[in-house]
Design a protein around this motif. Sequence first.
Motif, mmCIF file in Angstrom:
data_model
loop_
_atom_site.group_PDB
_atom_site.id
_atom_site.type_symbol
_atom_site.label_atom_id
_atom_site.label_comp_id
_atom_site.label_asym_id
_atom_site.label_seq_id
_atom_site.Cartn_x
_atom_site.Cartn_y
_atom_site.Cartn_z
ATOM 1 N N ARG A 12 0.717 -1.192 -0.033
ATOM 2 C CA ARG A 12 -0.016 0.133 -0.033
ATOM 3 C C ARG A 12 0.969 1.236 -0.006
ATOM 4 O O ARG A 12 1.720 1.450 0.719
ATOM 5 N N PRO A 13 0.469 2.208 -0.646
ATOM 6 C CA PRO A 13 1.262 3.508 -0.726
ATOM 7 C C PRO A 13 0.985 4.465 0.476
ATOM 8 O O PRO A 13 0.412 5.453 0.289
ATOM 9 N N ILE A 14 1.136 3.805 1.558
ATOM 10 C CA ILE A 14 0.634 4.579 2.615
ATOM 11 C C ILE A 14 1.812 4.771 3.672
ATOM 12 O O ILE A 14 2.863 4.260 3.472
ATOM 13 N N GLU A 15 1.719 5.814 4.586
ATOM 14 C CA GLU A 15 2.613 5.900 5.600
ATOM 15 C C GLU A 15 2.172 5.656 6.786
ATOM 16 O O GLU A 15 1.112 6.538 7.324
ATOM 17 N N VAL A 16 2.550 4.553 7.477
ATOM 18 C CA VAL A 16 2.188 4.272 8.752
ATOM 19 C C VAL A 16 3.021 5.069 9.840
ATOM 20 O O VAL A 16 4.099 5.052 9.830
ATOM 21 N N ARG A 17 2.297 5.880 10.793
ATOM 22 C CA ARG A 17 3.053 6.700 11.768
ATOM 23 C C ARG A 17 2.716 6.044 13.085
ATOM 24 O O ARG A 17 1.767 6.357 13.581
ATOM 25 N N PHE A 18 3.766 5.439 13.694
ATOM 26 C CA PHE A 18 3.699 5.253 15.133
ATOM 27 C C PHE A 18 3.880 6.465 15.911
ATOM 28 O O PHE A 18 5.064 7.011 15.721
ATOM 29 N N ILE A 19 2.946 6.690 16.776
ATOM 30 C CA ILE A 19 2.951 7.718 17.633
ATOM 31 C C ILE A 19 3.389 7.354 19.230
ATOM 32 O O ILE A 19 2.526 6.179 19.511
ATOM 33 N N GLU A 20 4.157 7.993 19.787
ATOM 34 C CA GLU A 20 4.549 7.674 21.106
ATOM 35 C C GLU A 20 3.181 8.093 21.750
ATOM 36 O O GLU A 20 2.913 9.053 21.764
ATOM 37 N N PHE A 21 2.929 7.232 22.849
ATOM 38 C CA PHE A 21 1.796 7.740 23.780
ATOM 39 C C PHE A 21 2.003 9.028 24.477
ATOM 40 O O PHE A 21 3.199 8.933 25.400
#
Length: 359
Positions: A214-223
Amino acid sequence: MFELKVLSEPNIVSTAQVPDDFSLSYSSARAQASVLSDGFGRIHHYLRISLVEHCNLRCSYCMPEEGLEWTSHEELLTDGEIIRLARLFVGQGVKKIRLTGGEPLLRSGIGKIVEELGALPGLQTLAMTTNALLLKRKLPALRAGGLNLINISLDTLQPDRFKEITRRDGLGLVLEAIDHAIELGYSPLKVNCVVMRGVNEDEIVDFAEFTRRRPIEVRFIEFMPFDGNRWNEDKLVPYNEMLRMIRRVYPMESLHTSRKETAKMYKVSGFLGRIGFITSMTDHFCEGCNRLRITADGHLKVCLFGRSEVNLRGAMRGGAEDQDLLELISTAVGGKHARHAGMHLIAASKNRPMITIGG
Ligand SMILES: C[S@@+](CC[C@H](N)C(=O)[O-])C[C@H]1O[C@@H](n2cnc3c(N)ncnc32)[C@H](O)[C@@H]1O
């Protein structure tokens, strides 16, 4: 004449002398500087506008479990006030507006708001952060109105867990909306995932896998800590740890983003999408901060973690002319501090719950 509420700020740090007196006197030095530049040379091109406080999900990390006293309808910005403020900010150099909430798609008349914002000369990016439950149906009209960037919030790929985290059903709708947005050409489509230990950190590798085709950007966010969200350090998964978890399974290339960027970008070699880490807690990026926020009740916040607010709604309803508003905005931006003071002080101090700020 108009209210400028500045509270003491234990949770943000100034490395320069910040005047004690934030009265509305408009010094000639400030008058000459751009309205949207602060004392540290940061120019604010990016405005986030919260359209509503309500949400159709009940994520406990965002909304206090005991509930909230919602702001009355009369105290929320009207469509006309939103457009007036947006026009004013764009006139001062804002290039990007993000609509958020609460859940922005719950705002009645959202199509019209998008259309009017999309037509503002000088605005380059009109973005939205949404949980996507209502997105699929509304997207074609929003796209036609000028919405050109979307962030979809999604913290799990497991239906049962989705229900546990959000206290609602709906994973299927979110996944459909992601596919639909990709079909309509949103690229990269951003997917925001707040990572919490003991909740979803075991899905980090699954989310990385989600970027394969998928042409997506998964952005993991610190809690992050906000009022009423039961944050504690044990639940925070630092980005270095997330990175190690993915690297155990996939080779990851760094895309060498600057320290000032919001997300540190990577990609799994050979995958179509990319992976970002938003490291507000363990490696802040305040020096590159170019964001301002307007809450749904019309308060300007110059820092996500700061308590200071300027009541632009009150000023507008009190008869402020555009020049009066610009002076209020300039004073607030000019008083922005250098950086936040770290997660422990933020956790210990008062702020709004995230749902009433607009992430
Ligand atoms: C407050 S929501 C509002 C927009 C919309 N309802 C949505 O779900 O995307 C915006 C973003 O803030 C994030 N967020 C909320 N609370 C957070 C927290 N404590 N730490 C980190 N991110 C948070 C959410 O995951 C979401 O991506």
